[in-house]
Design a protein around this motif. Structure first.
Motif, PDB file in Angstrom:
ATOM      1  N   ILE A 224       0.786  -1.230   0.000  1.00  0.00           N
ATOM      2  CA  ILE A 224       0.000   0.000   0.000  1.00  0.00           C
ATOM      3  C   ILE A 224       0.820   1.284   0.000  1.00  0.00           C
ATOM      4  CG2 ILE A 224      -0.216   0.346   2.514  1.00  0.00           C
ATOM      5  CD1 ILE A 224      -3.270   0.812   1.950  1.00  0.00           C
ATOM      6  N   SER A 225       2.119   1.225   0.319  1.00  0.00           N
ATOM      7  CA  SER A 225       2.899   2.441   0.549  1.00  0.00           C
ATOM      8  C   SER A 225       3.575   2.961  -0.708  1.00  0.00           C
ATOM      9  CB  SER A 225       3.966   2.184   1.620  1.00  0.00           C
ATOM     10  OG  SER A 225       3.375   1.749   2.823  1.00  0.00           O
ATOM     11  N   ASP A 226       3.802   4.272  -0.730  1.00  0.00           N
ATOM     12  CA  ASP A 226       4.658   4.906  -1.733  1.00  0.00           C
ATOM     13  C   ASP A 226       6.072   5.051  -1.177  1.00  0.00           C
ATOM     14  OD1 ASP A 226       2.534   5.425  -3.638  1.00  0.00           O
ATOM     15  OD2 ASP A 226       1.829   6.933  -2.223  1.00  0.00           O
ATOM     16  N   ARG A 227       6.175   5.490   0.066  1.00  0.00           N
ATOM     17  CA  ARG A 227       7.451   5.566   0.770  1.00  0.00           C
ATOM     18  C   ARG A 227       7.304   4.835   2.097  1.00  0.00           C
ATOM     19  NH1 ARG A 227       9.207  10.088   2.776  1.00  0.00           N
ATOM     20  NH2 ARG A 227       7.239  11.229   2.610  1.00  0.00           N
ATOM     21  N   VAL A 228       8.448   4.461   2.686  1.00  0.00           N
ATOM     22  CA  VAL A 228       8.454   3.670   3.915  1.00  0.00           C
ATOM     23  C   VAL A 228       9.395   4.306   4.927  1.00  0.00           C
ATOM     24  CG1 VAL A 228       8.907   1.395   4.923  1.00  0.00           C
ATOM     25  CG2 VAL A 228       7.956   1.559   2.604  1.00  0.00           C
ATOM     26  N   MET A 229       8.967   4.306   6.186  1.00  0.00           N
ATOM     27  CA  MET A 229       9.804   4.780   7.286  1.00  0.00           C
ATOM     28  C   MET A 229       9.863   3.674   8.339  1.00  0.00           C
ATOM     29  SD  MET A 229       9.502   8.397   9.347  1.00  0.00           S
ATOM     30  CE  MET A 229       7.956   8.054  10.191  1.00  0.00           C
ATOM     31  N   VAL A 230      11.067   3.316   8.753  1.00  0.00           N
ATOM     32  CA  VAL A 230      11.281   2.227   9.702  1.00  0.00           C
ATOM     33  C   VAL A 230      11.685   2.821  11.049  1.00  0.00           C
ATOM     34  CG1 VAL A 230      12.521   0.079  10.167  1.00  0.00           C
ATOM     35  CG2 VAL A 230      12.060   0.766   7.796  1.00  0.00           C
ATOM     36  N   MET A 231      10.988   2.391  12.127  1.00  0.00           N
ATOM     37  CA  MET A 231      11.297   2.886  13.470  1.00  0.00           C
ATOM     38  C   MET A 231      11.822   1.764  14.362  1.00  0.00           C
ATOM     39  SD  MET A 231       8.370   5.627  14.618  1.00  0.00           S
ATOM     40  CE  MET A 231       9.193   5.856  16.210  1.00  0.00           C
ATOM     41  N   GLU A 238      15.542   4.194   9.198  1.00  0.00           N
ATOM     42  CA  GLU A 238      15.696   4.191   7.747  1.00  0.00           C
ATOM     43  C   GLU A 238      14.418   4.715   7.102  1.00  0.00           C
ATOM     44  OE1 GLU A 238      17.426   1.383   4.110  1.00  0.00           O
ATOM     45  OE2 GLU A 238      17.158   0.529   6.115  1.00  0.00           O
ATOM     46  N   THR A 239      14.573   5.418   6.010  1.00  0.00           N
ATOM     47  CA  THR A 239      13.426   5.913   5.257  1.00  0.00           C
ATOM     48  C   THR A 239      13.805   6.026   3.786  1.00  0.00           C
ATOM     49  OG1 THR A 239      11.788   7.703   5.108  1.00  0.00           O
ATOM     50  CG2 THR A 239      14.038   8.342   5.668  1.00  0.00           C
ATOM     51  N   GLY A 240      12.824   5.826   2.931  1.00  0.00           N
ATOM     52  CA  GLY A 240      13.085   5.901   1.499  1.00  0.00           C
ATOM     53  C   GLY A 240      11.893   5.426   0.704  1.00  0.00           C
ATOM     54  N   SER A 241      12.042   5.359  -0.588  1.00  0.00           N
ATOM     55  CA  SER A 241      10.972   4.847  -1.436  1.00  0.00           C
ATOM     56  C   SER A 241      10.732   3.370  -1.129  1.00  0.00           C
ATOM     57  CB  SER A 241      11.343   5.005  -2.908  1.00  0.00           C
ATOM     58  OG  SER A 241      12.430   4.146  -3.237  1.00  0.00           O
ATOM     59  N   LYS A 242       9.557   2.896  -1.497  1.00  0.00           N
ATOM     60  CA  LYS A 242       9.249   1.486  -1.287  1.00  0.00           C
ATOM     61  C   LYS A 242      10.285   0.603  -1.973  1.00  0.00           C
ATOM     62  CE  LYS A 242       5.582   0.015  -3.421  1.00  0.00           C
ATOM     63  NZ  LYS A 242       4.139  -0.253  -3.709  1.00  0.00           N
ATOM     64  N   GLY A 314      18.598  10.342  -4.217  1.00  0.00           N
ATOM     65  CA  GLY A 314      17.185  10.408  -3.852  1.00  0.00           C
ATOM     66  C   GLY A 314      17.007  10.615  -2.368  1.00  0.00           C
ATOM     67  N   GLU A 315      15.930  10.061  -1.822  1.00  0.00           N
ATOM     68  CA  GLU A 315      15.567  10.302  -0.429  1.00  0.00           C
ATOM     69  C   GLU A 315      15.878   9.123   0.484  1.00  0.00           C
ATOM     70  OE1 GLU A 315      11.480  11.391  -0.463  1.00  0.00           O
ATOM     71  OE2 GLU A 315      11.801  13.259  -1.548  1.00  0.00           O
ATOM     72  N   HIS A 316      16.658   8.169   0.020  1.00  0.00           N
ATOM     73  CA  HIS A 316      16.975   7.005   0.836  1.00  0.00           C
ATOM     74  C   HIS A 316      17.983   7.398   1.923  1.00  0.00           C
ATOM     75  CE1 HIS A 316      18.202   2.460   0.891  1.00  0.00           C
ATOM     76  NE2 HIS A 316      17.638   2.864   2.019  1.00  0.00           N
ATOM     77  N   GLN A 317      17.579   7.252   3.197  1.00  0.00           N
ATOM     78  CA  GLN A 317      18.423   7.611   4.324  1.00  0.00           C
ATOM     79  C   GLN A 317      18.431   6.488   5.346  1.00  0.00           C
ATOM     80  OE1 GLN A 317      16.358  11.320   5.458  1.00  0.00           O
ATOM     81  NE2 GLN A 317      18.204  12.428   4.872  1.00  0.00           N
TER      82      GLN A 317
END
Length: 328
Positions: A224-231, A238-242, A314-317
């Motif tokens: 379901i996600s466009d981007r993902v954030m891991v806690m 970590e965060t970035g595109s799917k 990109g936005e991958h961190q």
């Protein structure tokens, strides 16, 4: 999906501390359930928030809506800092901000009919007269795949999937722009879960909705996600595109989560458990909070917290001193 337009929701350095203990024979302790979380969500986007139970993801969702008051940080919705709003202005803002809870039965008043439950937001916010509210009720029931005759029934007369449809209709009553989906499908059977996820996706496209989708289920997040954030333990690791998160994860915790998902090997379901116990959020480890369970932890990981930094274009961190050191 990277978003070029200004974000609809922007969260900066969000913190929430809970005080525990403090009784006759114990000292009070401060638990940092959310510790310096920052992210942004563009209009029409779905940000998936994933992590183990107790990592703080549900608390983030409730802080964003001010169902809980943050200890520190800012939450801006469409350029307005929600923390600066008084009760009356926040109540008006809630027409744009809604939530779908994990337990649909627990979220529905058993003494109220489905029709009254769905129309309650309209009554509270004084939207339309009785005729207009009844018309809106019919529209909402049809929108979520229920029939008009369901309006006179009560929550206990429905299946779990139908109850979640009722909760979705209630959340949509005021035409919100942003919805927090807090484990919105995790309490349902797999086949029903797929129906609810597809419904949420269809509604997103049809109504132009924006979601913060919270789940511990990586399969649901991927769907379901466009981007993902891991806690992990109150922090974003970590965060970035799917595609980036699932194809080229950089943080050892994200990789461990992916490996712990069920996989097929010679016809048998295999699991790869994350080693070690989850530390107490009231006394998190120094340095990188994952170092007590990390297979590549070194001395610097035990003393110095890693910043959330870019690991690729990109936005991958990832918040790791050695991102990508483990093959996914």
């Amino acid at each position: 999906m990277a978003v070029d337009n200004p974000p609809l929701l922007r969260v900066e350095a969000l913190e929430k501390r809970f005080e525990t203990g403090g009784g006759l024979f114990s000292q009070s302790r401060s638990v940092r359930a959310v510790d310096g979380v920052s992210f942004a969500i563009g209009a029409g986007e779905t940000l998936g928030l994933v992590g183990e139970s107790g990592c703080g993801k549900t608390t983030v969702g409730r802080l964003v809506l001010r169902l809980l008051e943050p200890t520190a940080g800012t939450v801006e919705f469409d350029g307005t800092d929600l923390r600066t709003l008084d009760a009356e202005r926040m109540r008006a803002m809630r027409r744009d901000l809604q939530i779908i809870f994990q337990d649909p039965l627990g979220a529905l008043n058993p003494r109220m009919s489905v029709g009254d439950l769905i129309m309650e937001p309209l009554v509270i916010h004084r939207v339309g007269d009785a005729v207009a509210q009844q018309k809106r009720l019919g529209e909402l029931l049809e929108l979520v795949g229920l029939a008009s005759y369901h309006a006179g029934r009560f929550a206990h007369e429905f299946s779990g999937g139908q109850r979640q449809r009722i909760c979705i209709a209630r959340a949509l009553a005021l035409n919100p722009r942003f919805i927090v989906c807090d484990e919105a499908a995790s309490a349902l059977d797999v086949s029903i879960q797929a129906q609810i996820l597809n419904l949420l996706q269809d509604l997103k496209q049809e109504l132009g909705l924006t979601y913060l989708f919270i789940s511990h289920d990586l399969g649901v997040i991927r769907h379901i996600s466009d981007r993902v954030m891991v806690m992990y333990l109150g922090k974003v690791v970590e965060t970035g595109s799917k595609k980036a998160i699932f194809d080229t994860p950089a943080h050892p915790y994200t990789i461990a989560l992916l490996r712990s998902a069920p996989s097929r090997n010679r016809g048998k379901t295999r699991y790869s458990a994350i080693k070690g116990d989850l530390p107490s959020p009231s006394n998190p480890p120094a340095g990188c909070r994952f170092h007590t369970r990390c297979p590549i932890a070194r001395d610097i990981c035990k003393t110095t917290p890693p910043p959330l930094a870019s690991v690729a274009e990109g936005e991958h961190q990832a918040a790791c001193h050695f991102p990508g050191a483990i093959a996914a």
